[in-house]
Write a protein that holds these residues in place. Structure first.
Motif, short mmCIF file in Angstrom:
data_model
loop_
_atom_site.label_atom_id
_atom_site.label_comp_id
_atom_site.label_asym_id
_atom_site.label_seq_id
_atom_site.Cartn_x
_atom_site.Cartn_y
_atom_site.Cartn_z
N UNK A 1 0.81 -1.21 0.00
CA UNK A 1 0.00 0.00 0.00
C UNK A 1 0.84 1.26 0.00
N UNK A 2 1.96 1.26 0.74
CA UNK A 2 2.82 2.44 0.76
C UNK A 2 3.41 2.65 -0.64
N UNK A 3 3.82 1.54 -1.26
CA UNK A 3 4.36 1.61 -2.63
C UNK A 3 3.32 2.21 -3.58
N UNK A 4 2.08 1.71 -3.47
CA UNK A 4 1.01 2.19 -4.35
C UNK A 4 0.74 3.68 -4.12
N UNK A 5 0.68 4.08 -2.86
CA UNK A 5 0.37 5.48 -2.53
C UNK A 5 1.45 6.42 -3.03
N UNK A 6 2.71 6.07 -2.77
CA UNK A 6 3.82 6.94 -3.14
C UNK A 6 3.92 7.04 -4.66
N UNK A 7 3.50 5.96 -5.38
CA UNK A 7 3.59 5.98 -6.83
C UNK A 7 2.58 6.94 -7.46
N UNK A 8 1.44 7.16 -6.79
CA UNK A 8 0.42 8.01 -7.42
C UNK A 8 0.43 9.44 -6.90
N UNK A 9 1.10 9.69 -5.78
CA UNK A 9 1.11 11.04 -5.18
C UNK A 9 2.21 11.88 -5.82
N UNK A 10 1.97 13.18 -5.96
CA UNK A 10 3.00 14.09 -6.47
C UNK A 10 3.87 14.54 -5.32
N UNK A 11 5.13 14.06 -5.29
CA UNK A 11 6.02 14.38 -4.18
C UNK A 11 7.40 14.72 -4.74
N UNK A 12 7.59 15.96 -5.16
CA UNK A 12 8.84 16.31 -5.82
C UNK A 12 9.97 16.61 -4.85
N UNK A 13 9.61 17.25 -3.73
CA UNK A 13 10.62 17.66 -2.75
C UNK A 13 11.01 16.47 -1.87
N UNK A 14 12.33 16.20 -1.66
CA UNK A 14 12.74 15.04 -0.86
C UNK A 14 12.18 15.05 0.57
N UNK A 15 12.09 16.24 1.19
CA UNK A 15 11.55 16.30 2.55
C UNK A 15 10.06 15.96 2.55
N UNK A 16 9.36 16.50 1.55
CA UNK A 16 7.93 16.23 1.43
C UNK A 16 7.71 14.73 1.23
#
Lengths: 228, 102
Positions: free
Chosen positions: A114-129
């Protein structure tokens, strides 16, 4: 998702995790039934939740141990079931290159479906974000999985055996299989494995699983020729 | 004790698979052919496991009409809806009904 822009990544990680956890709930309860039927003490069975932190691998390991498989056969089967984590690890690696060392070690523990799936679809450009979102989603899933597996272990022994709830375990596995099949060759490979396993049911220590799986993978390699 | 050893070994192995590329090999990738063959590992093992879960400790396989119908419905519903809860509910209902009739 424009609406979630500007909101804190910690909040977004928590909010995104909850709906994705719902499909994991039956796994927690089936896990409880499997532990109850295996005769393994509840707390010992539950310890696999924090130690392994992977529903399918936990169910595989405890089902096989309960059926009298050897430690080597049960662990091997559980690890092969979890082999997709290697693919997640490869896919996720580029986004971890700019992350601190400690987070690589901690993040690996939380690299679940689930974490893999979530991170794959979310826009997270900044490393801290990215890190805040990942940790928040991972911790949310972790807390929910620990609680629901404990609940499953508590309820498991109370469920009457006549309900045959243990049948839910192969049902969940075949539904994971059906969702993951994206080309006909994979369906053929699964079918070969099923037939081979049925033919090899008598082999001791669940040796049939390895033989059937290896045989089916060879069939898969042969079928690769029919790919264009 | 053997159960705990098995849990710890499976835990270490699972962690190692998750950590391998994040911690150790973050700039390496698999060749495409290896990735494609790795794609067959899951269906092969899952197929074998589905059937192995119907075998009891004496090596007897219970795979009659209720089990076959239940598994078939689960596969169909899951492929159509991609929802494990629907698949579970339909499959258990079919399984229980057939067992009750037969």
């Amino acid at each position: 998702m424009a609406s979630s822009k500007g909101k804190s990544p910690v909040w977004r990680g928590m909010k995104g995790s909850i709906p994705l956890f719902i499909p994991a709930i039956p796994f927690a309860f089936v896990f409880g039934v499997v532990v109850a039927e295996s005769g393994i003490p509840g707390l010992l069975g539950w310890s696999s939740a924090p130690i392994i932190f992977g529903g399918a691998a936990q169910i595989t390991l405890l089902t096989l141990l309960g059926e009298g498989a050897s430690v080597a056969a049960a662990v091997t089967a559980a690890l092969i079931v979890g082999a997709r984590h290697l693919l997640y690890s490869v896919t996720m690696a580029p986004r971890f290159q700019s992350q601190p060392r400690w987070f690589r070690w901690v993040g690996a523990y939380m690299l679940i479906d689930q974490v893999f799936a979530l991170v794959s679809i979310e826009e997270l450009d900044d490393p801290d974000e990215f890190r805040h979102f990942y940790l928040s989603a991972g911790l949310t899933f972790w807390s929910l999985w620990m609680s629901f597996t404990a609940l499953g272990i508590a309820i498991g022994p109370v469920i009457p055996e006549g309900w045959q709830l243990a049948f839910a375990a192969p049902v969940l596995f075949i539904s994971i299989l059906a969702v993951s099949v994206d080309r006909w060759q994979k369906a053929a490979v699964a079918l070969v494995a099923m037939i081979a396993m049925a033919a090899l049911a008598d082999l001791p220590n669940r040796l049939g699983i390895l033989v059937a799986a290896v045989l089916a993978m060879f069939v898969g390699i042969l079928l690769e020729r029919f790919r264009r | 004790m053997t159960v705990f050893i098995a849990i710890v070994l499976a835990g270490l192995g699972t962690y190692a698979m998750r950590a391998l590329f994040l911690v150790a090999l973050s700039n390496k990738t698999f060749p495409p052919l290896a990735l494609r063959l790795l794609g067959y590992v899951a269906p092969a093992v899952m197929g074998a496991l589905v059937v192995s879960m119907l075998i009891d400790s004496t090596g007897h396989l219970s795979l009659g009409a209720p089990e076959l119908a239940g598994l078939g419905c689960a596969a169909f519903v899951a492929a159509r809806t991609r929802n494990h809860i629907y698949a579970l509910v339909v499959a258990m209902a079919v399984f229980w009904s057939l067992r009750w009739i037969m």
